[in-house]
Motif scaffolding. Structure first.
Motif, PDB file in Angstrom:
ATOM      1  N   MET A 205      22.179  19.455   2.376  1.00  0.00           N
ATOM      2  CA  MET A 205      22.162  19.810   3.795  1.00  0.00           C
ATOM      3  C   MET A 205      21.042  20.817   4.117  1.00  0.00           C
ATOM      4  O   MET A 205      20.397  20.746   5.148  1.00  0.00           O
ATOM      5  CB  MET A 205      23.522  20.439   4.127  1.00  0.00           C
ATOM      6  CG  MET A 205      23.822  20.621   5.569  1.00  0.00           C
ATOM      7  SD  MET A 205      25.550  21.151   5.734  1.00  0.00           S
ATOM      8  CE  MET A 205      25.529  22.742   4.905  1.00  0.00           C
ATOM      9  N   LEU A 206      20.818  21.766   3.212  1.00  0.00           N
ATOM     10  CA  LEU A 206      19.789  22.787   3.448  1.00  0.00           C
ATOM     11  C   LEU A 206      18.407  22.213   3.156  1.00  0.00           C
ATOM     12  O   LEU A 206      18.280  21.094   2.688  1.00  0.00           O
ATOM     13  CB  LEU A 206      20.087  24.037   2.620  1.00  0.00           C
ATOM     14  CG  LEU A 206      21.422  24.706   3.000  1.00  0.00           C
ATOM     15  CD1 LEU A 206      21.749  25.852   2.076  1.00  0.00           C
ATOM     16  CD2 LEU A 206      21.389  25.217   4.444  1.00  0.00           C
ATOM     17  N   ASP A 207      17.368  23.018   3.409  1.00  0.00           N
ATOM     18  CA  ASP A 207      16.013  22.461   3.357  1.00  0.00           C
ATOM     19  C   ASP A 207      15.426  22.371   1.943  1.00  0.00           C
ATOM     20  O   ASP A 207      14.287  21.970   1.769  1.00  0.00           O
ATOM     21  CB  ASP A 207      15.072  23.254   4.274  1.00  0.00           C
ATOM     22  CG  ASP A 207      14.941  24.717   3.838  1.00  0.00           C
ATOM     23  OD1 ASP A 207      15.659  25.133   2.909  1.00  0.00           O
ATOM     24  OD2 ASP A 207      14.123  25.444   4.440  1.00  0.00           O
ATOM     25  N   ARG A 208      16.215  22.793   0.920  1.00  0.00           N
ATOM     26  CA  ARG A 208      15.716  22.662  -0.450  1.00  0.00           C
ATOM     27  C   ARG A 208      16.866  22.573  -1.442  1.00  0.00           C
ATOM     28  O   ARG A 208      17.987  23.003  -1.137  1.00  0.00           O
ATOM     29  CB  ARG A 208      14.778  23.816  -0.805  1.00  0.00           C
ATOM     30  CG  ARG A 208      15.363  25.196  -0.625  1.00  0.00           C
ATOM     31  CD  ARG A 208      14.256  26.255  -0.631  1.00  0.00           C
ATOM     32  NE  ARG A 208      14.753  27.587  -0.370  1.00  0.00           N
ATOM     33  CZ  ARG A 208      15.164  28.432  -1.299  1.00  0.00           C
ATOM     34  NH1 ARG A 208      15.166  28.067  -2.570  1.00  0.00           N
ATOM     35  NH2 ARG A 208      15.574  29.635  -0.984  1.00  0.00           N
ATOM     36  N   ASP A 216      10.141  28.969  -4.987  1.00  0.00           N
ATOM     37  CA  ASP A 216       9.197  28.379  -5.954  1.00  0.00           C
ATOM     38  C   ASP A 216       9.947  27.566  -7.012  1.00  0.00           C
ATOM     39  O   ASP A 216       9.474  26.514  -7.446  1.00  0.00           O
ATOM     40  CB  ASP A 216       8.382  29.473  -6.656  1.00  0.00           C
ATOM     41  CG  ASP A 216       7.389  30.162  -5.720  1.00  0.00           C
ATOM     42  OD1 ASP A 216       7.224  29.690  -4.582  1.00  0.00           O
ATOM     43  OD2 ASP A 216       6.792  31.178  -6.127  1.00  0.00           O
ATOM     44  N   VAL A 217      11.116  28.048  -7.415  1.00  0.00           N
ATOM     45  CA  VAL A 217      11.950  27.340  -8.395  1.00  0.00           C
ATOM     46  C   VAL A 217      12.470  26.041  -7.776  1.00  0.00           C
ATOM     47  O   VAL A 217      12.412  24.972  -8.397  1.00  0.00           O
ATOM     48  CB  VAL A 217      13.122  28.227  -8.889  1.00  0.00           C
ATOM     49  CG1 VAL A 217      14.129  27.421  -9.706  1.00  0.00           C
ATOM     50  CG2 VAL A 217      12.592  29.400  -9.708  1.00  0.00           C
ATOM     51  N   SER A 218      12.966  26.136  -6.524  1.00  0.00           N
ATOM     52  CA  SER A 218      13.463  24.938  -5.817  1.00  0.00           C
ATOM     53  C   SER A 218      12.381  23.865  -5.723  1.00  0.00           C
ATOM     54  O   SER A 218      12.633  22.684  -5.986  1.00  0.00           O
ATOM     55  CB  SER A 218      13.922  25.303  -4.404  1.00  0.00           C
ATOM     56  OG  SER A 218      15.050  26.138  -4.451  1.00  0.00           O
ATOM     57  N   SER A 255      16.206  14.217   7.231  1.00  0.00           N
ATOM     58  CA  SER A 255      15.722  15.454   7.867  1.00  0.00           C
ATOM     59  C   SER A 255      15.099  15.206   9.240  1.00  0.00           C
ATOM     60  O   SER A 255      14.971  16.122  10.053  1.00  0.00           O
ATOM     61  CB  SER A 255      14.710  16.142   6.956  1.00  0.00           C
ATOM     62  OG  SER A 255      13.669  15.243   6.616  1.00  0.00           O
ATOM     63  N   LYS A 256      14.726  13.953   9.520  1.00  0.00           N
ATOM     64  CA  LYS A 256      14.140  13.633  10.843  1.00  0.00           C
ATOM     65  C   LYS A 256      15.202  13.141  11.828  1.00  0.00           C
ATOM     66  O   LYS A 256      14.902  12.759  12.949  1.00  0.00           O
ATOM     67  CB  LYS A 256      13.031  12.585  10.684  1.00  0.00           C
ATOM     68  CG  LYS A 256      11.850  13.088   9.857  1.00  0.00           C
ATOM     69  CD  LYS A 256      10.739  12.052   9.777  1.00  0.00           C
ATOM     70  CE  LYS A 256       9.559  12.583   8.988  1.00  0.00           C
ATOM     71  NZ  LYS A 256       9.832  12.662   7.544  1.00  0.00           N
TER      72      LYS A 256
END
Length: 471
Positions: A205-208, A216-218, A255-256
């Motif tokens: 659900m979140l952006d990463r 940076d890890v994500s 996401s769109k």
């Protein structure tokens, strides 16, 4: 008639409960533990430990399939025997369960198997094989843990829709797997099934992915998992899930905002936890927030003599946090009961490491770079890639990096973040450093052994101050 009056009764025998009981016994307190299912709780029987056994099998399979990268030839077809993999994992869990049983006997802790319900802050009834027992104590520690959260529109049925528990003892190998949630549990199972040859899609659900980690890890992990053949959808949600004869049909909004319908053979939901605090008798005895028991820094609830630790209290919801709280609470109780030799220390949440055993592994402690800046720190941050580390290259594991975050004004180590081979074993170096309130100066002066991957930890500290030697 068995004795039913104790100094301390612990409700729940997971890594919080059984450790609390052992520490109480060590401090000379007459201790009992109440458990409704298996000693060792979820962690030993259905969580941390057996999943690591599964992941180890997947790792060995991965190495066998890539034997030629190491100059080796393996004759014949290499394939996973799912039944045998699961059997090995269950054997590991059983061994540890027996280990806890032994520890209870060794420490003379009375074990009452059954469903415990509080009848007051320091009394409870246990309904078990022996019928109903009434127990009393000077102090009670609630360590009832938590369970997987269900999707409101798709309850886990164990056939097509799984929680982590079903995913650990699969009756069949999923062909096309949907994993909802990319926290530690979701990403570990995605990694396991992907290595075992399954087509895996992760929806977050979140952006990463692994959203609690440094960005940076994500980013690195998403790239790596995609390269391994997974489909990763971030900023996306599952709007609906229908179980069919052949599997599950999911409506996924990307996401769109575009919604598409896709068929999967199975689905794992890994969207968080729910504390096991209903029907325990806590309603009038403790303050609750969304089901979690509110406690002070030592585990006290609002009722005198009633304490709580672990996953049924505020997070982070990690086994090692529960164990640490168990020791703190046991010592605080001993002190209240007149022991002058114990000096309990409250838990410092900034020093609790997090580990995720996907492939590549992730480990971290303290603040991410973004969180440090949000908290008002002026930061110095440095990254060192495994490709600059001799041991990582020799192992054929040159993917990964170590990142450290320091307070520019004082040199305090604020956080450390790693992704790559064996980082879950290395993070402890930074945890010890943080606990000792280290600055960059001590870390720079520390001699790291060569050749080890741990040298990249040293180099990342140097990199934070523009002094890296091998890049």
């Amino acid at each position: 008639m068995a004795d039913t009056n104790y100094d301390v009764i612990v409700l729940g025998s997971g890594p919080g409960g059984y450790v609390a009981a052992i520490r109480c016994a060590q401090l000379g307190l007459k201790t009992a533990i109440v458990e409704r299912e298996l000693l060792g709780g979820i962690c030993l029987n259905w969580g941390c430990i057996p999943t690591k056994a599964l992941l180890r099998s997947a790792e060995i399979l991965h190495y066998a399939q890539h034997a030629k990268d190491y100059g080796l030839k393996i004759a014949g077809k290499i394939e996973a025997d799912l039944e045998a993999v699961v059997k090995r994992s269950r054997g590991v869990a059983k061994q540890l369960n027996q280990g806890v049983t032994h520890l209870m006997k060794k420490n003379k802790i009375a074990v009452h198997m059954g469903e415990g319900t509080l009848t007051g802050p320091t009394s409870l009834t246990v309904k078990g094989e022996k019928g109903e027992e009434k127990l009393t104590a000077k102090h009670v520690i609630v360590a009832t843990g938590a369970r997987a959260r269900d999707l409101p529109f798709a309850k886990a049925d164990g056939k097509r829709v799984w929680t982590y528990r079903h995913a650990m003892t699969p009756k069949e190998m999923p062909k096309k797997l949907l994993v909802i949630g990319s926290g530690a549990i979701g990403i570990e199972f995605a990694s396991f099934y992907n290595d075992m040859g399954c087509d895996v899609t992760v929806v977050e659900m979140l952006d990463r992915v692994v959203p609690v980690e440094d960005k940076d890890v994500s980013a690195f992990l998403e790239k790596s998992l995609t390269k391994q053949g997974m489909t990763i959808m971030t900023g996306a949600g599952v709007d609906d899930l229908k179980v069919t004869d052949k599997g599950v049909r999911a409506k996924i909004k990307d996401s769109k905002g575009k919604v598409s319908e896709t068929e999967f053979s199975h689905c794992i939901t890994a969207i968080g936890i729910v504390p096991n605090t209903e029907n325990v008798g806590l309603e009038k005895l403790a303050d609750m927030d969304r089901g979690f028991i509110q406690i002070d820094d030592y585990g006290r609830t609002k009722s005198k003599g009633l304490w709580a630790i672990g996953d049924c209290t505020p997070g982070p919801w990690l086994a090692h946090k529960a164990s640490h709280e168990g020791v703190t609470t046991a010592e605080a109780i001993a002190k209240e009961l007149g022991n002058k030799d114990v000096h309990p220390h409250p838990l410092d949440r900034a020093n609790i490491p997090g580990c995720t055993y996907c492939h590549p592994q992730i480990a971290s402690v303290g603040l991410t770079e973004a969180k440090a800046k949000e908290a008002g720190y002026e930061v110095k941050a440095g990254t060192f890639p495994f490709i600059g580390n001799g041991k990582a290259i020799a192992l054929g594991e040159a993917e990964g990096f170590v990142k450290t975050v320091f307070d520019a004004k004082t040199g305090e180590l604020l956080g450390a973040h790693m992704v790559g081979a064996e980082v879950t074993e290395m993070i402890q170096g930074f945890v010890v450093g943080k606990t000792l309130e280290t600055t960059e100066a001590e870390l720079m002066q520390t001699v790291f052994p060569h050749p080890t991957i741990s040298e990249s930890m040293h180099e990342s500290v140097l990199a934070s101050y523009g002094r890296a030697l091998h890049i």
